[in-house]
Design an enzyme around this catalytic site. Structure first.
Site, PDB file in Angstrom:
ATOM      1  N   SER A 112     -61.546  44.779 -28.592  1.00  0.00           N
ATOM      2  CA  SER A 112     -61.908  43.484 -29.166  1.00  0.00           C
ATOM      3  C   SER A 112     -63.408  43.237 -29.075  1.00  0.00           C
ATOM      4  O   SER A 112     -64.069  43.677 -28.119  1.00  0.00           O
ATOM      5  CB  SER A 112     -61.173  42.361 -28.428  1.00  0.00           C
ATOM      6  OG  SER A 112     -61.621  41.081 -28.849  1.00  0.00           O
ATOM      7  N   TYR A 141     -59.138  37.402 -21.553  1.00  0.00           N
ATOM      8  CA  TYR A 141     -58.715  38.320 -22.609  1.00  0.00           C
ATOM      9  C   TYR A 141     -59.778  39.384 -22.852  1.00  0.00           C
ATOM     10  O   TYR A 141     -59.484  40.596 -22.860  1.00  0.00           O
ATOM     11  CB  TYR A 141     -58.418  37.546 -23.891  1.00  0.00           C
ATOM     12  CG  TYR A 141     -58.379  38.413 -25.115  1.00  0.00           C
ATOM     13  CD1 TYR A 141     -57.350  39.333 -25.311  1.00  0.00           C
ATOM     14  CD2 TYR A 141     -59.373  38.318 -26.091  1.00  0.00           C
ATOM     15  CE1 TYR A 141     -57.318  40.130 -26.433  1.00  0.00           C
ATOM     16  CE2 TYR A 141     -59.344  39.121 -27.215  1.00  0.00           C
ATOM     17  CZ  TYR A 141     -58.317  40.041 -27.385  1.00  0.00           C
ATOM     18  OH  TYR A 141     -58.294  40.841 -28.493  1.00  0.00           O
ATOM     19  N   LYS A 182     -49.320  32.636 -35.230  1.00  0.00           N
ATOM     20  CA  LYS A 182     -50.277  32.775 -34.137  1.00  0.00           C
ATOM     21  C   LYS A 182     -50.708  31.466 -33.484  1.00  0.00           C
ATOM     22  O   LYS A 182     -51.473  31.478 -32.517  1.00  0.00           O
ATOM     23  CB  LYS A 182     -51.514  33.539 -34.628  1.00  0.00           C
ATOM     24  CG  LYS A 182     -51.233  35.012 -34.892  1.00  0.00           C
ATOM     25  CD  LYS A 182     -52.451  35.732 -35.427  1.00  0.00           C
ATOM     26  CE  LYS A 182     -53.586  35.804 -34.443  1.00  0.00           C
ATOM     27  NZ  LYS A 182     -53.262  36.634 -33.262  1.00  0.00           N
TER      28      LYS A 182
END
Length: 326
Positions: A112, A141, A182
């Site tokens: 990411s 994250y 989401k």
């Protein structure tokens, strides 16, 4: 046969569709749940759906797998359960990489752009492996993705997963169909389209960076079809290994995005600025831009979709239709 973890999710189901169109058998590892996520697979069903908790046992049956595309993760940037995030984003990734190394199976996984943290210059978004340990993610994250990137680099350097054919992709801001489940992590494109359709103003966060104008926060927005094309190319070019950025190489402002949405929806642009939620302050990236030179040098030559063309396609081909699913 190709295994796609997170294959009923946003990017995963788009990848599943592309492989289905190629005539490739796929196994999706995911929970379908009860909120309608099955619709992401409605037009292109896999040959099997395996629950994530059953994956290890399923792999132990030594299935005829040619590649694992590992996209499953806890991807909320506001996630707070460190133990759960580590088990899901790091432990599982390690087990899959080890299995692929042992079985001689191609391994492609999702990292990411959140690993870059508060970088604010284009040159700070370099995917040069020499700079990997210097990155400073802003949230749990991003840190979990950074941790696995480091584990991959360090174990390969020590020869622990020798012979592994692999590629990691640092996804930037992906948008497109099949993201409707989401919740808070849905793309800004979809959120702004819904605001435009409702007839109200398009709301954007005020800047919390001194000297940066409201609406001038910039991200590297990438159409999901381009992400899928990169992954397909990596499946076809098994000699290409490494950790690569996956963006367009161009940063566009949120004001640009709002105007692109309004143009695609056929409404006059009207933008209002609101305060950033407390939960995002201190962990919000006001700028991202992928340095794409390493992927280009590896041989990937396909052009990337412009923000305007991608938003127009998303709106006209999906959001404004009775069936918005790919």
């Amino acid at each position: 046969m190709i295994v796609i973890t997170g294959g009923a999710g946003f990017i995963g189901s788009c990848m599943q569709q592309a492989l289905h169109a190629r005539g490739v058998d796929t196994v999706v590892v995911d929970w379908l749940g009860s909120a309608g996520k099955w619709r992401n697979l409605r037009h292109h069903a896999p040959v099997q759906v395996v629950a994530p908790e059953a994956l290890d046992a399923w792999l132990a049956t030594r299935p005829d797998v040619s590649a694992v595309v590992h996209l499953g993760a806890i991807s909320e940037t506001t996630a707070t359960d460190g133990d759960l995030v580590w088990r899901t984003n790091v432990d599982l990734s390690c087990r899959l990489a080890q299995w692929c190394a042992h079985e001689g199976v191609r391994f492609i996984y999702a990292s990411s752009a959140a690993t870059y943290g508060a970088a604010d210059k284009v040159e700070q978004f370099s995917d040069d492996p020499a700079g990997l340990d210097r990155l400073n993610p802003l949230n749990l994250y991003g840190w979990s993705k950074q941790a696995f990137d480091q584990i991959m680099q360090h174990r390969l350097a020590r020869g622990e997963w020798s012979g592994l054919s692999w590629a990691g992709l640092k996804f930037f801001n992906v948008y497109g169909p099949n993201e409707y489940h989401k919740g808070r992590m849905i793309s800004v494109v979809k959120v702004k389209y819904d605001e435009a359709r409702a007839g109200g103003p398009l709301t954007l966060f005020r800047s919390d960076v001194p000297g940066l104008a409201d609406g001038a926060q910039a991200r590297d927005f990438i159409w999901v079809g381009d992400v899928v094309n990169v992954m397909l190319w990596l499946l076809d070019h098994t000699n290409v290994c490494g950790l690569f950025n996956c963006g367009t190489g161009i940063a566009r402002t949120y004001a640009d995005l709002a105007h692109a949405v309004c143009d695609a929806a056929g409404v006059a642009p009207r933008i209002e600025f609101i305060d950033m939620p407390q939960s995002l302050r201190g962990q919000y990236q006001s700028f991202t831009c992928a340095d794409m030179r390493r992927l280009r040098a590896a041989g990937y030559s396909h052009p990337f979709t412009t923000l305007e063309d991608g938003v127009r396609r998303y709106v006209h081909d999906y959001l404004a239709t009775p069936d918005p699913y790919l």
